[in-house]
Design a protein around this motif. Structure first.
Motif, PDB file in Angstrom:
ATOM      1  N   VAL A 138       0.835  -1.203   0.000  1.00  0.00           N
ATOM      2  CA  VAL A 138       0.000   0.000   0.000  1.00  0.00           C
ATOM      3  C   VAL A 138       0.871   1.255   0.000  1.00  0.00           C
ATOM      4  O   VAL A 138       0.619   2.199  -0.764  1.00  0.00           O
ATOM      5  CB  VAL A 138      -0.958  -0.004   1.202  1.00  0.00           C
ATOM      6  CG1 VAL A 138      -1.749   1.305   1.264  1.00  0.00           C
ATOM      7  CG2 VAL A 138      -1.911  -1.188   1.122  1.00  0.00           C
ATOM      8  N   GLU A 139       1.900   1.288   0.818  1.00  0.00           N
ATOM      9  CA  GLU A 139       2.763   2.466   0.888  1.00  0.00           C
ATOM     10  C   GLU A 139       3.554   2.656  -0.406  1.00  0.00           C
ATOM     11  O   GLU A 139       3.723   3.781  -0.877  1.00  0.00           O
ATOM     12  CB  GLU A 139       3.706   2.350   2.083  1.00  0.00           C
ATOM     13  CG  GLU A 139       2.977   2.487   3.419  1.00  0.00           C
ATOM     14  CD  GLU A 139       3.887   2.354   4.621  1.00  0.00           C
ATOM     15  OE1 GLU A 139       3.462   2.739   5.732  1.00  0.00           O
ATOM     16  OE2 GLU A 139       5.035   1.857   4.468  1.00  0.00           O
ATOM     17  N   ARG A 140       4.007   1.573  -1.003  1.00  0.00           N
ATOM     18  CA  ARG A 140       4.745   1.697  -2.274  1.00  0.00           C
ATOM     19  C   ARG A 140       3.819   2.169  -3.388  1.00  0.00           C
ATOM     20  O   ARG A 140       4.183   3.030  -4.195  1.00  0.00           O
ATOM     21  CB  ARG A 140       5.370   0.354  -2.650  1.00  0.00           C
ATOM     22  CG  ARG A 140       6.165   0.402  -3.964  1.00  0.00           C
ATOM     23  CD  ARG A 140       6.851  -0.921  -4.250  1.00  0.00           C
ATOM     24  NE  ARG A 140       7.612  -0.859  -5.486  1.00  0.00           N
ATOM     25  CZ  ARG A 140       7.138  -1.156  -6.685  1.00  0.00           C
ATOM     26  NH1 ARG A 140       5.854  -1.538  -6.809  1.00  0.00           N
ATOM     27  NH2 ARG A 140       7.888  -1.068  -7.759  1.00  0.00           N
ATOM     28  N   ASN A 141       2.610   1.617  -3.461  1.00  0.00           N
ATOM     29  CA  ASN A 141       1.669   2.044  -4.497  1.00  0.00           C
ATOM     30  C   ASN A 141       1.359   3.533  -4.378  1.00  0.00           C
ATOM     31  O   ASN A 141       1.303   4.255  -5.384  1.00  0.00           O
ATOM     32  CB  ASN A 141       0.379   1.233  -4.398  1.00  0.00           C
ATOM     33  CG  ASN A 141       0.543  -0.190  -4.892  1.00  0.00           C
ATOM     34  OD1 ASN A 141       1.655  -0.676  -5.067  1.00  0.00           O
ATOM     35  ND2 ASN A 141      -0.570  -0.884  -5.101  1.00  0.00           N
ATOM     36  N   LYS A 142       1.163   3.999  -3.144  1.00  0.00           N
ATOM     37  CA  LYS A 142       0.887   5.421  -2.942  1.00  0.00           C
ATOM     38  C   LYS A 142       2.083   6.268  -3.356  1.00  0.00           C
ATOM     39  O   LYS A 142       1.931   7.331  -3.964  1.00  0.00           O
ATOM     40  CB  LYS A 142       0.538   5.683  -1.472  1.00  0.00           C
ATOM     41  CG  LYS A 142      -0.812   5.123  -1.031  1.00  0.00           C
ATOM     42  CD  LYS A 142      -1.137   5.492   0.411  1.00  0.00           C
ATOM     43  CE  LYS A 142      -1.424   6.976   0.536  1.00  0.00           C
ATOM     44  NZ  LYS A 142      -1.850   7.342   1.909  1.00  0.00           N
ATOM     45  N   ARG A 143       3.278   5.784  -3.035  1.00  0.00           N
ATOM     46  CA  ARG A 143       4.492   6.544  -3.353  1.00  0.00           C
ATOM     47  C   ARG A 143       4.723   6.638  -4.865  1.00  0.00           C
ATOM     48  O   ARG A 143       5.089   7.690  -5.378  1.00  0.00           O
ATOM     49  CB  ARG A 143       5.694   5.883  -2.678  1.00  0.00           C
ATOM     50  CG  ARG A 143       7.004   6.644  -2.871  1.00  0.00           C
ATOM     51  CD  ARG A 143       8.131   6.014  -2.093  1.00  0.00           C
ATOM     52  NE  ARG A 143       8.578   4.751  -2.671  1.00  0.00           N
ATOM     53  CZ  ARG A 143       8.359   3.563  -2.148  1.00  0.00           C
ATOM     54  NH1 ARG A 143       7.681   3.442  -1.007  1.00  0.00           N
ATOM     55  NH2 ARG A 143       8.813   2.463  -2.735  1.00  0.00           N
ATOM     56  N   LEU A 144       4.477   5.543  -5.576  1.00  0.00           N
ATOM     57  CA  LEU A 144       4.685   5.549  -7.027  1.00  0.00           C
ATOM     58  C   LEU A 144       3.642   6.396  -7.744  1.00  0.00           C
ATOM     59  O   LEU A 144       3.914   6.957  -8.811  1.00  0.00           O
ATOM     60  CB  LEU A 144       4.654   4.116  -7.567  1.00  0.00           C
ATOM     61  CG  LEU A 144       5.820   3.213  -7.148  1.00  0.00           C
ATOM     62  CD1 LEU A 144       5.673   1.839  -7.790  1.00  0.00           C
ATOM     63  CD2 LEU A 144       7.160   3.825  -7.525  1.00  0.00           C
ATOM     64  N   ASN A 145       2.429   6.439  -7.190  1.00  0.00           N
ATOM     65  CA  ASN A 145       1.368   7.310  -7.713  1.00  0.00           C
ATOM     66  C   ASN A 145       1.133   7.091  -9.209  1.00  0.00           C
ATOM     67  O   ASN A 145       1.027   8.031  -9.987  1.00  0.00           O
ATOM     68  CB  ASN A 145       1.714   8.789  -7.452  1.00  0.00           C
ATOM     69  CG  ASN A 145       0.508   9.694  -7.676  1.00  0.00           C
ATOM     70  OD1 ASN A 145      -0.624   9.281  -7.460  1.00  0.00           O
ATOM     71  ND2 ASN A 145       0.765  10.917  -8.115  1.00  0.00           N
TER      72      ASN A 145
END
Length: 538
Positions: A138-145
């Motif tokens: 979840v945190e990586r997906n948000k960061r990659l945007n």
């Protein structure tokens, strides 16, 4: 005697000199089938287990990162990755069923969601699935945007209660169960991905918890998946397919021959006019199912002359949806009632669509007050889809009656999409098909019409702050006041119709073309894919 590929080829050439027409036809048929056989089987794929499910599809993937993949990747990735929950839209009423989470609960205010995770699950690289992995994804997906990462935008905080329990704190009460069961963006993947270079990732990579893992990818030719021996659900060698081969065949005639000859087990996008031929084939099953997919044409609001509202309305008035549904699509689609599929929950009809009327279109062109005599409007459509081709020719003919010149630009979806995302190379009109990421009407409005600085699917380059805010409001109301959300979705449709951003074409049915011996297919409108693990040979 077994002939070589070259001998068959020369035999087919020599057949041209034969006077017997039947022999000549038989030669050509044999040549075509063996050409496919040698191309698809005399390669590394011949080393695969015999129990292989072959899918004849029309285009390749663009992105191997499960965080950002957002198109045809759904076919292989849905067999490689799994979400926390699945949504069964085929049951009545629809229901959420366990995926990598075995149960969940939410607070009364809808802001706190807790998931109990499945134990003894491993990623393809051997890493164990747990709360840390979920938090990482979840945190990586948000960061990659990128891709469908926007689905996690309401997550304010993630709390790991223990290795197999995780809590999400949201900024606003939204239907979070719909988010974690999304078709894109919700796949759980190994944290090992951070150790993989971008080049390696884009050249083919996968490490999910799903039943199949990536074995090999040959760009624009095929994708090979093989069974993951350590899959948590287990394997039955007598029933399960041990591998999946996605064979890229851009020509619909090739896909047709593959399913007719028995080389393919499943074929995608067979032209409607050829389905009756397959329906008469005792070895092939053709069935039609309700779907949450629709097809439409986006109108570029930033490019001359479709930056003119009245030109757009003239184009909209030149598309005859009744003819499309009754004669071009027939059993494979129905006439739309709005801008989103009429079968999806919370759908309500807009006040009216722009009707087919060439006299009305002439009046719109007069209001446009621009000279189109030396102007060409270009239309980009997917060349691998016969229904698109026939639709564009109908539109070409109708616009010609209005002295409007339409230039048709057929191409693969991946190519068309790349050009459309850059305004300088974008067409005036582009064909589109949409199926949901999240099982909600908001998915269409957010992905296709929400203001985007760098367009992903907003290929009309439309921007309206009112539509942006209404879409957000309706999505936030879905879990607490669904009827109000439904009314807002109608209001958004009315605005988009008034601004003539899109020309709806049809609501699509899922057409399943497969070998008759295959069992286990189940219609689920929430997912536009084939889950091979559930299929069996008769």
């Amino acid at each position: 005697m077994i002939c070589s590929y070259q001998e068959i080829f020369f035999g087919a050439v020599c057949a041209k000199t034969l006077e017997n027409k039947i022999i000549r036809i038989l030669y050509y048929k044999l040549f075509f089938i063996l050409t496919i056989f040698f191309q698809f089987h005399c390669s590394e794929t011949e080393k695969n287990p015999k129990n292989t499910f072959v899918v004849a599809t029309y285009d390749d993937v663009k992105d191997w990162d499960p965080a950002t993949a957002f198109s045809l990747e759904v076919f292989p990735m849905s067999n490689m990755y799994e979400p926390l929950l699945w949504y069964d839209a085929g049951s009545k009423p629809g229901k959420f069923v366990p995926g990598l989470a075995i149960s969940y609960s939410k607070s009364k205010d809808g802001l706190t969601w807790t998931f109990n995770l499945r134990d003894n699950v491993f990623f393809h690289d051997g890493t164990k699935f747990d709360s840390q992995a979920v938090k990482f994804v979840v945190e990586r997906n948000k960061r990659l945007n990128g891709g469908a990462s926007y689905i996690w935008s309401y997550v304010e905080k993630i709390i790991i209660n223990n290795p197999y329990q995780i809590t999400f704190i949201l900024t606003t009460p939204v239907p979070f169960d719909k988010i974690v069961s999304s078709q894109y963006g919700a796949w759980m993947y190994s944290p090992f991905i951070d150790s993989v270079s971008e080049d390696s990732l884009m050249n083919g990579f996968g490490s999910g918890t799903g039943p199949y893992q990536l074995k090999k990818w040959v760009r624009n030719k095929y994708i090979l998946l093989e069974k993951f021996d350590n899959y948590w659900k287990g394997w039955d060698k007598t029933n399960h397919y041990e591998s999946i081969l996605f064979q890229i065949a851009s020509e619909s005639s090739t896909r047709l021959q593959m399913i007719e000859s028995g080389i393919a087990d499943y074929a995608v996008l067979i032209p409607n006019q050829l389905l009756s031929r397959l329906e008469e084939n005792p070895k092939v099953s053709v069935s039609y199912h309700q779907s949450w997919a629709n097809e439409f044409y986006l109108l570029n609001t930033k490019k001359h002359p479709t930056d003119n509202l009245w030109v757009r309305r003239a184009i909209a008035s030149s598309l005859n949806r009744k003819t499309l549904a009754n004669y071009i699509y027939k059993n494979t689609a129905v006439e739309p009632k709005g801008l989103i599929p009429q079968s999806i929950p919370l759908f309500i009809e807009p006040d009216s669509l722009i009707s087919f009327d060439l006299d009305l279109a002439k009046g719109y062109l007069k209001k446009a007050e621009i000279d189109l005599s030396n102007t060409t409007i270009d239309l980009s459509y997917v060349s691998t889809y016969e229904e698109y081709r026939l639709t564009t020719f109908m539109l070409l003919d109708n616009l010609r009656k209005l002295d409007v010149q339409l230039e048709l630009k057929p191409g693969l979806w991946s190519t068309n999409w790349d050009k459309a995302k850059v305004l300088e190379t974008a067409p005036n009109i582009i064909s589109m098909a949409w199926w949901p990421t999240v099982s909600s009407p908001s998915d269409w409005f957010f992905a296709l019409y929400n203001t985007q600085q760098n367009p992903l699917f907003n290929l009309s380059y439309y921007s309206n702050s009112i539509v942006d805010s209404l879409t957000k409001k309706a999505w936030e109301l879905e879990s607490v006041d669904p009827e109000s959300a439904r009314d807002i979705y109608k209001e958004i449709q009315n605005i988009l119709i008034d601004d003539c951003v899109v020309v709806p074409a049809v609501d699509v049915k899922t057409t399943s073309v497969r070998k008759r011996s295959i069992k286990g297919f189940k219609s689920n409108p929430a997912y536009s894919t084939i889950l091979v693990y559930h299929l069996r040979k008769n």
